[in-house]
Design a protein around this motif. Structure first.
Motif, PDB file in Angstrom:
ATOM      1  N   ASP A 113       0.315  -7.625  -7.784  1.00 32.60           N
ATOM      2  CA  ASP A 113       0.670  -6.230  -7.513  1.00 32.60           C
ATOM      3  C   ASP A 113       0.418  -5.831  -6.069  1.00 32.60           C
ATOM      4  OD1 ASP A 113      -2.082  -6.263  -7.621  1.00 32.60           O
ATOM      5  OD2 ASP A 113      -2.269  -4.593  -9.013  1.00 32.60           O
ATOM      6  N   GLY A 114       0.061  -6.785  -5.221  1.00 32.67           N
ATOM      7  CA  GLY A 114      -0.117  -6.526  -3.795  1.00 32.67           C
ATOM      8  C   GLY A 114      -1.149  -5.461  -3.509  1.00 32.67           C
ATOM      9  N   PHE A 115      -0.772  -4.501  -2.683  1.00 34.26           N
ATOM     10  CA  PHE A 115      -1.673  -3.409  -2.312  1.00 34.26           C
ATOM     11  C   PHE A 115      -1.471  -2.193  -3.211  1.00 34.26           C
ATOM     12  CE2 PHE A 115      -1.364  -5.469   2.040  1.00 34.26           C
ATOM     13  CZ  PHE A 115      -2.633  -6.024   1.980  1.00 34.26           C
ATOM     14  N   ARG A 116      -1.148  -2.428  -4.468  1.00 34.91           N
ATOM     15  CA  ARG A 116      -0.953  -1.335  -5.429  1.00 34.91           C
ATOM     16  C   ARG A 116      -2.018  -1.428  -6.516  1.00 34.91           C
ATOM     17  NH1 ARG A 116       4.182   0.881  -4.865  1.00 34.91           N
ATOM     18  NH2 ARG A 116       5.450  -0.235  -3.358  1.00 34.91           N
ATOM     19  N   ASP A 117      -2.296  -0.296  -7.148  1.00 36.20           N
ATOM     20  CA  ASP A 117      -3.264  -0.292  -8.237  1.00 36.20           C
ATOM     21  C   ASP A 117      -2.554  -0.537  -9.569  1.00 36.20           C
ATOM     22  OD1 ASP A 117      -2.109   2.135  -9.001  1.00 36.20           O
ATOM     23  OD2 ASP A 117      -3.730   3.339  -8.142  1.00 36.20           O
ATOM     24  N   ASP A 118      -3.294  -0.451 -10.672  1.00 36.84           N
ATOM     25  CA  ASP A 118      -2.715  -0.749 -11.991  1.00 36.84           C
ATOM     26  C   ASP A 118      -1.549   0.162 -12.366  1.00 36.84           C
ATOM     27  OD1 ASP A 118      -4.462  -2.834 -12.388  1.00 36.84           O
ATOM     28  OD2 ASP A 118      -5.923  -1.626 -13.501  1.00 36.84           O
ATOM     29  N   SER A 119      -1.499   1.365 -11.804  1.00 36.27           N
ATOM     30  CA  SER A 119      -0.406   2.291 -12.111  1.00 36.27           C
ATOM     31  C   SER A 119       0.789   2.093 -11.193  1.00 36.27           C
ATOM     32  CB  SER A 119      -0.897   3.741 -12.011  1.00 36.27           C
ATOM     33  OG  SER A 119      -1.185   4.061 -10.659  1.00 36.27           O
ATOM     34  N   GLY A 120       0.669   1.171 -10.207  1.00 36.24           N
ATOM     35  CA  GLY A 120       1.769   0.912  -9.284  1.00 36.24           C
ATOM     36  C   GLY A 120       1.729   1.777  -8.040  1.00 36.24           C
ATOM     37  N   ILE A 131      -3.491 -14.880  18.889  1.00 34.21           N
ATOM     38  CA  ILE A 131      -3.006 -13.877  17.963  1.00 34.21           C
ATOM     39  C   ILE A 131      -4.199 -13.155  17.357  1.00 34.21           C
ATOM     40  CG2 ILE A 131      -0.936 -15.195  17.397  1.00 34.21           C
ATOM     41  CD1 ILE A 131      -2.296 -15.604  14.585  1.00 34.21           C
ATOM     42  N   THR A 132      -3.932 -11.983  16.827  1.00 35.56           N
ATOM     43  CA  THR A 132      -4.950 -11.220  16.119  1.00 35.56           C
ATOM     44  C   THR A 132      -4.375 -10.776  14.782  1.00 35.56           C
ATOM     45  OG1 THR A 132      -5.869 -10.417  18.201  1.00 35.56           O
ATOM     46  CG2 THR A 132      -6.456  -9.194  16.221  1.00 35.56           C
ATOM     47  N   ILE A 133      -5.179 -10.920  13.733  1.00 33.55           N
ATOM     48  CA  ILE A 133      -4.794 -10.466  12.399  1.00 33.55           C
ATOM     49  C   ILE A 133      -5.706  -9.302  12.043  1.00 33.55           C
ATOM     50  CG2 ILE A 133      -4.645 -11.063   9.956  1.00 33.55           C
ATOM     51  CD1 ILE A 133      -4.355 -14.033  10.952  1.00 33.55           C
ATOM     52  N   VAL A 134      -5.102  -8.168  11.719  1.00 34.24           N
ATOM     53  CA  VAL A 134      -5.848  -6.980  11.300  1.00 34.24           C
ATOM     54  C   VAL A 134      -5.562  -6.787   9.815  1.00 34.24           C
ATOM     55  CG1 VAL A 134      -6.177  -4.499  11.626  1.00 34.24           C
ATOM     56  CG2 VAL A 134      -5.596  -5.953  13.585  1.00 34.24           C
ATOM     57  N   TYR A 135      -6.634  -6.708   9.026  1.00 35.57           N
ATOM     58  CA  TYR A 135      -6.489  -6.639   7.574  1.00 35.57           C
ATOM     59  C   TYR A 135      -7.307  -5.481   7.013  1.00 35.57           C
ATOM     60  CZ  TYR A 135      -7.074  -7.837   2.662  1.00 35.57           C
ATOM     61  OH  TYR A 135      -7.100  -7.790   1.297  1.00 35.57           O
ATOM     62  N   GLN A 136      -6.684  -4.702   6.153  1.00 29.45           N
ATOM     63  CA  GLN A 136      -7.372  -3.647   5.398  1.00 29.45           C
ATOM     64  C   GLN A 136      -7.069  -3.896   3.933  1.00 29.45           C
ATOM     65  OE1 GLN A 136      -9.481  -0.874   6.026  1.00 29.45           O
ATOM     66  NE2 GLN A 136      -9.507  -0.969   3.806  1.00 29.45           N
ATOM     67  N   ASN A 137      -8.101  -4.122   3.134  1.00 29.78           N
ATOM     68  CA  ASN A 137      -7.844  -4.445   1.736  1.00 29.78           C
ATOM     69  C   ASN A 137      -7.469  -3.221   0.919  1.00 29.78           C
ATOM     70  OD1 ASN A 137     -10.296  -3.194   1.478  1.00 29.78           O
ATOM     71  ND2 ASN A 137     -11.400  -4.972   0.785  1.00 29.78           N
ATOM     72  N   SER A 138      -7.068  -3.475  -0.313  1.00 27.73           N
ATOM     73  CA  SER A 138      -6.702  -2.430  -1.258  1.00 27.73           C
ATOM     74  C   SER A 138      -7.899  -2.169  -2.166  1.00 27.73           C
ATOM     75  CB  SER A 138      -5.495  -2.885  -2.084  1.00 27.73           C
ATOM     76  OG  SER A 138      -5.865  -3.972  -2.911  1.00 27.73           O
ATOM     77  N   ASP A 139      -7.637  -1.519  -3.267  1.00 28.75           N
ATOM     78  CA  ASP A 139      -8.701  -1.223  -4.230  1.00 28.75           C
ATOM     79  C   ASP A 139      -9.210  -2.467  -4.948  1.00 28.75           C
ATOM     80  OD1 ASP A 139      -8.463   1.437  -3.574  1.00 28.75           O
ATOM     81  OD2 ASP A 139      -7.155   1.923  -5.259  1.00 28.75           O
ATOM     82  N   TYR A 140      -8.478  -3.573  -4.865  1.00 25.17           N
ATOM     83  CA  TYR A 140      -8.853  -4.807  -5.560  1.00 25.17           C
ATOM     84  C   TYR A 140      -8.900  -5.983  -4.584  1.00 25.17           C
ATOM     85  CZ  TYR A 140      -7.751  -1.946  -9.598  1.00 25.17           C
ATOM     86  OH  TYR A 140      -7.726  -0.933 -10.528  1.00 25.17           O
ATOM     87  N   SER A 197      -2.231   1.667  -2.563  1.00 22.16           N
ATOM     88  CA  SER A 197      -3.650   1.990  -2.404  1.00 22.16           C
ATOM     89  C   SER A 197      -4.168   1.842  -0.972  1.00 22.16           C
ATOM     90  CB  SER A 197      -4.487   1.128  -3.355  1.00 22.16           C
ATOM     91  OG  SER A 197      -4.329  -0.239  -3.045  1.00 22.16           O
ATOM     92  N   GLY A 198      -3.275   1.777   0.006  1.00 22.31           N
ATOM     93  CA  GLY A 198      -3.680   1.836   1.402  1.00 22.31           C
ATOM     94  C   GLY A 198      -3.927   0.522   2.114  1.00 22.31           C
ATOM     95  N   GLY A 199      -3.816  -0.606   1.462  1.00 20.49           N
ATOM     96  CA  GLY A 199      -4.033  -1.885   2.134  1.00 20.49           C
ATOM     97  C   GLY A 199      -2.887  -2.233   3.067  1.00 20.49           C
ATOM     98  N   TYR A 200      -3.181  -3.064   4.066  1.00 20.49           N
ATOM     99  CA  TYR A 200      -2.138  -3.535   4.977  1.00 20.49           C
ATOM    100  C   TYR A 200      -2.634  -4.752   5.747  1.00 20.49           C
ATOM    101  CZ  TYR A 200      -4.781  -1.279   8.703  1.00 20.49           C
ATOM    102  OH  TYR A 200      -5.772  -0.918   9.568  1.00 20.49           O
ATOM    103  N   MET A 201      -1.710  -5.423   6.399  1.00 20.20           N
ATOM    104  CA  MET A 201      -2.035  -6.516   7.305  1.00 20.20           C
ATOM    105  C   MET A 201      -1.062  -6.473   8.471  1.00 20.20           C
ATOM    106  SD  MET A 201      -2.121 -10.648   6.738  1.00 20.20           S
ATOM    107  CE  MET A 201      -0.337 -10.755   6.595  1.00 20.20           C
ATOM    108  N   ASP A 202      -1.593  -6.641   9.683  1.00 22.34           N
ATOM    109  CA  ASP A 202      -0.782  -6.707  10.897  1.00 22.34           C
ATOM    110  C   ASP A 202      -1.062  -8.018  11.606  1.00 22.34           C
ATOM    111  OD1 ASP A 202       0.426  -4.124  10.814  1.00 22.34           O
ATOM    112  OD2 ASP A 202      -1.436  -3.241  11.536  1.00 22.34           O
TER     113      ASP A 202
END
Length: 109
Positions: A60-67, A1-10, A70-75
């Protein structure tokens, strides 16, 4: 398997683990703060059940303080094909269980 991860602002809030479903054996684990940029992980797995878990310590997952998303994801990819994707719907924790040979068991969010 392969895990692709892009973090958020935090990125310091996110941790990731891949474990055996019944055994609890750790096949890969990354603590909060260690995922500081985009990453791709590949793991060879034998027959059996597995659990992939992504946790956000702030809740708050891949969201910033305002909700705002912020572009993060995982596949999760098998043979180059995405079998699981998480992005803006992720909040504090997502758990994805699967069986090798491939059979999707359940998803908790």
């Amino acid at each position: 398997i392969t895990i692709v991860y892009q973090n958020s602002d935090y990125p310091g809030e996110h941790s990731l683990s891949l474990k055996g479903l019944e055994s609890g054996q750790v096949y890969g684990q990354i603590a909060a703060g260690e995922l500081t940029g985009p990453a791709i992980f590949s793991v060879e797995l034998g027959l059996g059940g597995y659990v992939l878990e992504l946790v956000d310590s702030y809740g708050d997952g891949f969201r910033d303080d305002s909700g705002t998303y912020s572009g993060g994801y995982m596949d999760l990819l098998v043979d180059g094909e995405a079998i699981f994707h998480v992005d803006q719907d992720f909040l504090d924790r997502v758990i994805f269980s699967f069986q090798v040979p491939l059979a999707l068991i359940q998803l908790f969010n």
